[in-house]
Design a protein around this motif. Structure first.
Motif, PDB file in Angstrom:
ATOM      1  N   ASP A 233       0.795  -1.222   0.000  1.00  0.00           N
ATOM      2  CA  ASP A 233       0.000   0.000   0.000  1.00  0.00           C
ATOM      3  C   ASP A 233       0.835   1.283   0.000  1.00  0.00           C
ATOM      4  OD1 ASP A 233       1.099  -0.315   2.483  1.00  0.00           O
ATOM      5  OD2 ASP A 233      -0.761  -0.009   3.612  1.00  0.00           O
ATOM      6  N   LYS A 234       2.114   1.160  -0.356  1.00  0.00           N
ATOM      7  CA  LYS A 234       2.992   2.336  -0.349  1.00  0.00           C
ATOM      8  C   LYS A 234       3.654   2.562  -1.708  1.00  0.00           C
ATOM      9  CE  LYS A 234       2.493   3.151   4.112  1.00  0.00           C
ATOM     10  NZ  LYS A 234       1.780   4.360   4.611  1.00  0.00           N
ATOM     11  N   ASP A 235       2.900   2.289  -2.767  1.00  0.00           N
ATOM     12  CA  ASP A 235       3.480   2.425  -4.103  1.00  0.00           C
ATOM     13  C   ASP A 235       3.872   3.866  -4.429  1.00  0.00           C
ATOM     14  OD1 ASP A 235       3.096  -0.243  -4.369  1.00  0.00           O
ATOM     15  OD2 ASP A 235       1.638  -0.146  -6.000  1.00  0.00           O
ATOM     16  N   LEU A 240      10.601   7.415  -5.905  1.00  0.00           N
ATOM     17  CA  LEU A 240      11.840   7.870  -5.281  1.00  0.00           C
ATOM     18  C   LEU A 240      13.019   6.940  -5.560  1.00  0.00           C
ATOM     19  CD1 LEU A 240      10.463   8.901  -1.758  1.00  0.00           C
ATOM     20  CD2 LEU A 240      10.861  10.369  -3.740  1.00  0.00           C
ATOM     21  N   ILE A 241      12.753   5.785  -6.168  1.00  0.00           N
ATOM     22  CA  ILE A 241      13.846   4.842  -6.451  1.00  0.00           C
ATOM     23  C   ILE A 241      14.720   5.415  -7.575  1.00  0.00           C
ATOM     24  CG2 ILE A 241      14.450   2.505  -7.169  1.00  0.00           C
ATOM     25  CD1 ILE A 241      11.779   1.554  -6.118  1.00  0.00           C
ATOM     26  N   PRO A 242      16.018   5.586  -7.350  1.00  0.00           N
ATOM     27  CA  PRO A 242      16.892   6.138  -8.389  1.00  0.00           C
ATOM     28  C   PRO A 242      17.044   5.177  -9.568  1.00  0.00           C
ATOM     29  CG  PRO A 242      18.143   5.571  -6.404  1.00  0.00           C
ATOM     30  CD  PRO A 242      16.714   5.342  -6.090  1.00  0.00           C
ATOM     31  N   PRO A 243      17.339   5.699 -10.755  1.00  0.00           N
ATOM     32  CA  PRO A 243      17.431   4.867 -11.964  1.00  0.00           C
ATOM     33  C   PRO A 243      18.368   3.672 -11.834  1.00  0.00           C
ATOM     34  CG  PRO A 243      17.456   7.189 -12.537  1.00  0.00           C
ATOM     35  CD  PRO A 243      17.513   7.129 -11.049  1.00  0.00           C
ATOM     36  N   LYS A 244      19.513   3.856 -11.185  1.00  0.00           N
ATOM     37  CA  LYS A 244      20.463   2.745 -11.060  1.00  0.00           C
ATOM     38  C   LYS A 244      19.877   1.599 -10.239  1.00  0.00           C
ATOM     39  CE  LYS A 244      24.833   5.199 -11.704  1.00  0.00           C
ATOM     40  NZ  LYS A 244      26.166   5.526 -11.109  1.00  0.00           N
ATOM     41  N   HIS A 245      19.039   1.940  -9.263  1.00  0.00           N
ATOM     42  CA  HIS A 245      18.428   0.900  -8.439  1.00  0.00           C
ATOM     43  C   HIS A 245      17.277   0.220  -9.184  1.00  0.00           C
ATOM     44  CE1 HIS A 245      20.242   2.002  -4.356  1.00  0.00           C
ATOM     45  NE2 HIS A 245      20.857   2.759  -5.263  1.00  0.00           N
ATOM     46  N   ILE A 246      16.591   0.951 -10.053  1.00  0.00           N
ATOM     47  CA  ILE A 246      15.570   0.347 -10.923  1.00  0.00           C
ATOM     48  C   ILE A 246      16.233  -0.666 -11.845  1.00  0.00           C
ATOM     49  CG2 ILE A 246      14.014   0.790 -12.857  1.00  0.00           C
ATOM     50  CD1 ILE A 246      12.742   1.521 -10.281  1.00  0.00           C
ATOM     51  N   GLU A 247      17.418  -0.329 -12.337  1.00  0.00           N
ATOM     52  CA  GLU A 247      18.155  -1.256 -13.205  1.00  0.00           C
ATOM     53  C   GLU A 247      18.464  -2.558 -12.461  1.00  0.00           C
ATOM     54  OE1 GLU A 247      21.641   0.597 -14.748  1.00  0.00           O
ATOM     55  OE2 GLU A 247      20.547   2.267 -15.682  1.00  0.00           O
ATOM     56  N   LYS A 248      18.836  -2.443 -11.183  1.00  0.00           N
ATOM     57  CA  LYS A 248      19.105  -3.648 -10.390  1.00  0.00           C
ATOM     58  C   LYS A 248      17.855  -4.503 -10.256  1.00  0.00           C
ATOM     59  CE  LYS A 248      20.845  -1.752  -6.638  1.00  0.00           C
ATOM     60  NZ  LYS A 248      21.466  -1.675  -5.286  1.00  0.00           N
ATOM     61  N   LEU A 249      16.712  -3.855  -9.996  1.00  0.00           N
ATOM     62  CA  LEU A 249      15.451  -4.585  -9.857  1.00  0.00           C
ATOM     63  C   LEU A 249      15.082  -5.303 -11.143  1.00  0.00           C
ATOM     64  CD1 LEU A 249      12.902  -2.373  -7.873  1.00  0.00           C
ATOM     65  CD2 LEU A 249      13.672  -4.663  -7.278  1.00  0.00           C
ATOM     66  N   ASN A 250      15.292  -4.635 -12.244  1.00  0.00           N
ATOM     67  CA  ASN A 250      14.857  -5.163 -13.539  1.00  0.00           C
ATOM     68  C   ASN A 250      15.659  -6.366 -14.002  1.00  0.00           C
ATOM     69  OD1 ASN A 250      12.692  -3.446 -13.906  1.00  0.00           O
ATOM     70  ND2 ASN A 250      13.922  -1.861 -14.911  1.00  0.00           N
ATOM     71  N   LYS A 251      16.712  -6.704 -13.278  1.00  0.00           N
ATOM     72  CA  LYS A 251      17.471  -7.912 -13.607  1.00  0.00           C
ATOM     73  C   LYS A 251      16.749  -9.171 -13.139  1.00  0.00           C
ATOM     74  CE  LYS A 251      22.014  -5.646 -13.462  1.00  0.00           C
ATOM     75  NZ  LYS A 251      23.342  -5.574 -12.772  1.00  0.00           N
ATOM     76  N   ASN A 297       7.547  -8.330  -9.461  1.00  0.00           N
ATOM     77  CA  ASN A 297       6.948  -9.539 -10.016  1.00  0.00           C
ATOM     78  C   ASN A 297       6.644  -9.285 -11.484  1.00  0.00           C
ATOM     79  OD1 ASN A 297       5.733 -11.951 -10.499  1.00  0.00           O
ATOM     80  ND2 ASN A 297       3.976 -11.632  -9.139  1.00  0.00           N
ATOM     81  N   LYS A 298       7.505  -9.818 -12.343  1.00  0.00           N
ATOM     82  CA  LYS A 298       7.439  -9.586 -13.790  1.00  0.00           C
ATOM     83  C   LYS A 298       7.512  -8.085 -14.066  1.00  0.00           C
ATOM     84  CE  LYS A 298       4.995 -13.914 -14.647  1.00  0.00           C
ATOM     85  NZ  LYS A 298       3.796 -14.580 -15.188  1.00  0.00           N
ATOM     86  N   ASN A 299       6.456  -7.491 -14.587  1.00  0.00           N
ATOM     87  CA  ASN A 299       6.523  -6.067 -14.940  1.00  0.00           C
ATOM     88  C   ASN A 299       5.945  -5.157 -13.861  1.00  0.00           C
ATOM     89  OD1 ASN A 299       7.701  -6.577 -17.492  1.00  0.00           O
ATOM     90  ND2 ASN A 299       5.683  -7.018 -18.376  1.00  0.00           N
ATOM     91  N   GLU A 300       5.556  -5.734 -12.742  1.00  0.00           N
ATOM     92  CA  GLU A 300       4.955  -4.931 -11.684  1.00  0.00           C
ATOM     93  C   GLU A 300       5.918  -4.756 -10.505  1.00  0.00           C
ATOM     94  OE1 GLU A 300       1.172  -6.222 -10.379  1.00  0.00           O
ATOM     95  OE2 GLU A 300       0.317  -6.422 -12.393  1.00  0.00           O
ATOM     96  N   ILE A 301       5.918  -3.550  -9.939  1.00  0.00           N
ATOM     97  CA  ILE A 301       6.715  -3.247  -8.749  1.00  0.00           C
ATOM     98  C   ILE A 301       5.794  -2.614  -7.716  1.00  0.00           C
ATOM     99  CG2 ILE A 301       8.710  -2.036  -7.799  1.00  0.00           C
ATOM    100  CD1 ILE A 301       9.928  -1.940 -10.559  1.00  0.00           C
ATOM    101  N   HIS A 302       5.838  -3.135  -6.487  1.00  0.00           N
ATOM    102  CA  HIS A 302       5.001  -2.603  -5.411  1.00  0.00           C
ATOM    103  C   HIS A 302       5.833  -2.418  -4.145  1.00  0.00           C
ATOM    104  CE1 HIS A 302       1.399  -3.171  -7.831  1.00  0.00           C
ATOM    105  NE2 HIS A 302       1.812  -4.415  -8.096  1.00  0.00           N
ATOM    106  N   ALA A 303       5.292  -1.598  -3.236  1.00  0.00           N
ATOM    107  CA  ALA A 303       6.028  -1.288  -2.008  1.00  0.00           C
ATOM    108  C   ALA A 303       5.085  -1.239  -0.803  1.00  0.00           C
ATOM    109  CB  ALA A 303       6.754   0.044  -2.151  1.00  0.00           C
ATOM    110  N   ARG A 304       5.626  -1.577   0.335  1.00  0.00           N
ATOM    111  CA  ARG A 304       4.941  -1.413   1.627  1.00  0.00           C
ATOM    112  C   ARG A 304       5.999  -1.401   2.704  1.00  0.00           C
ATOM    113  NH1 ARG A 304       4.984  -6.181   4.514  1.00  0.00           N
ATOM    114  NH2 ARG A 304       4.837  -8.172   3.417  1.00  0.00           N
ATOM    115  N   LEU A 305       5.600  -1.048   3.919  1.00  0.00           N
ATOM    116  CA  LEU A 305       6.506  -1.138   5.051  1.00  0.00           C
ATOM    117  C   LEU A 305       6.582  -2.580   5.551  1.00  0.00           C
ATOM    118  CD1 LEU A 305       5.414   2.015   7.103  1.00  0.00           C
ATOM    119  CD2 LEU A 305       7.560   1.726   5.835  1.00  0.00           C
TER     120      LEU A 305
END
Length: 359
Positions: A233-235, A240-251, A297-305
């Motif tokens: 519930d914190k999408d 705020l995720i920097p581009p370099k960290h998005i690149e890490k996730l996308n691996k 999860n595949k093309n979706e990114i979600h966040a929560r505490l």
């Protein structure tokens, strides 16, 4: 998830626990040491401690008001004194500042005891060894030596036991007149000593090079501590995720990651780690925010505490461990504690063996 330990409390050795917090130390040591007296100033932490350990002699209050003559006899004294003045996330005031300086109150109480325990253990952040060019540690080492003990510091990262990076220093001290089993000491540093500990050990008198074998490889992963039924519930923080960290996730097609909000160059960002290990749990008083859980999860990114139960699992507490109070109460209690399997490891490898040898 961490399985519950059996509870017997039929142990021959007794301990005092100062700055007792939420009780994970006593819980981890309960097969070896029975805590006969404990103290903390936090009402919230005391509630967690008592809910799980129900200690008759838990003293809620300021350590400055404790008189050593009133304490029952113990074989060991454990003190996880405040880290705020020694932590990189804190004020760096040093070992004589208002919070971390409470260790001197513990030493005062030690002086007032009718009979000093032959074993001491102090726990803190690894900054204790390096800040102020190592002089913060030197001051404690000198004070312990003057009271008739010899000691040495070891460094353990909780990531050896749980999926959380949490390096901490543990000072193990023993009465100078007591015999220490040869299996527990070496002639020089080992995997338990970082560069700061090595430098201190090579320059200080009455230093002990503690040694033991490495623990078996950890099997619990970050995925194992996650409750998959909790909604994300914190999408709103994802931007705020920097581009370099998005690149890490996308691996990854699927991964759980964790992250903290940081301010870099005046801008907030959510810095994440994707190595299957959570960052170090902290409290707001420690200068940091609560930790986020990120799901890719595949093309979706979600966040929560992280939930409180998840933080407890990261601290090695079993799911039977009771966490009364609010979300903030539980988060503070876990974020300011000692990881339970680390306390148990030190107890099994060092403290119980020392107690058998010196008493």
């Amino acid at each position: 998830m961490i399985p519950a330990s059996k509870s017997t409390f039929s142990t021959p050795w007794q301990m005092h626990e100062f700055f007792a917090g939420s009780g994970l130390v006593s819980y981890g040591l309960k097969e070896m040491f029975h805590c006969v007296w404990a103290n903390d100033i936090s009402t919230q932490k005391a509630a967690v401690y008592q809910a799980n350990l129900n200690l008759k002699h838990f003293i809620l209050g300021d350590i400055k008001d404790i008189q050593g003559k009133s304490l029952p006899k113990a074989h060991m004294s454990w003190a996880s004194f405040p880290c705020q003045d020694l932590s990189l996330a804190g004020a760096m005031g040093g070992i004589h500042a208002s919070r971390s300086g409470l260790v001197w109150e513990w030493l005062r109480i030690l002086d007032e005891l009718k009979e000093k325990p032959k074993i001491l253990l102090l726990e803190n952040v690894i900054g204790l060894l390096s800040t102020n060019h190592g002089n913060n540690y030197r001051a404690i080492h000198k004070a312990i030596s003057e009271r008739g003990y010899k000691c040495g510091a070891i460094v353990l990262n909780a990531s050896l036991f749980v999926p959380q990076s949490r390096p901490r220093v543990f000072i193990i001290a023993v009465d100078k007149k007591s015999h220490i089993p040869s299996e527990l000491t070496g002639k020089g540093p080992c995997w338990l000593h970082n560069s700061s500990a090595i430098e201190l050990g090579n320059s200080l008198p009455n230093w002990i090079w503690w040694k033991t074998d490495r623990p078996s490889k950890r099997t619990v992963t970050l995925k194992d501590i996650v409750d998959p039924t909790v909604p994300f519930d914190k999408d709103n923080v994802l931007k705020l995720i920097p581009p370099k960290h998005i690149e890490k996730l996308n691996k990854f097609d699927f991964i759980y990651a964790t992250g903290y909000r940081r301010t870099r160059n005046g801008k907030q960002q959510l810095e994440i780690r994707c190595d299957g290990t959570a960052g170090c749990l902290r409290t707001p008083e420690g200068g940091s925010s609560k930790q986020y859980l990120i799901l890719k999860n595949k093309n979706e990114i979600h966040a929560r505490l992280l939930t409180i139960r998840e933080t407890a699992r990261l601290m090695g507490a079993p799911d039977t461990y009771i966490l009364p109070g609010s979300y903030n109460d539980g988060y503070k209690a876990m974020g300011d504690a000692v990881v339970m399997p680390v306390a148990k490891f030190i107890g099994e490898r060092f403290l119980a063996k020392l107690a058998e040898a010196v008493y």
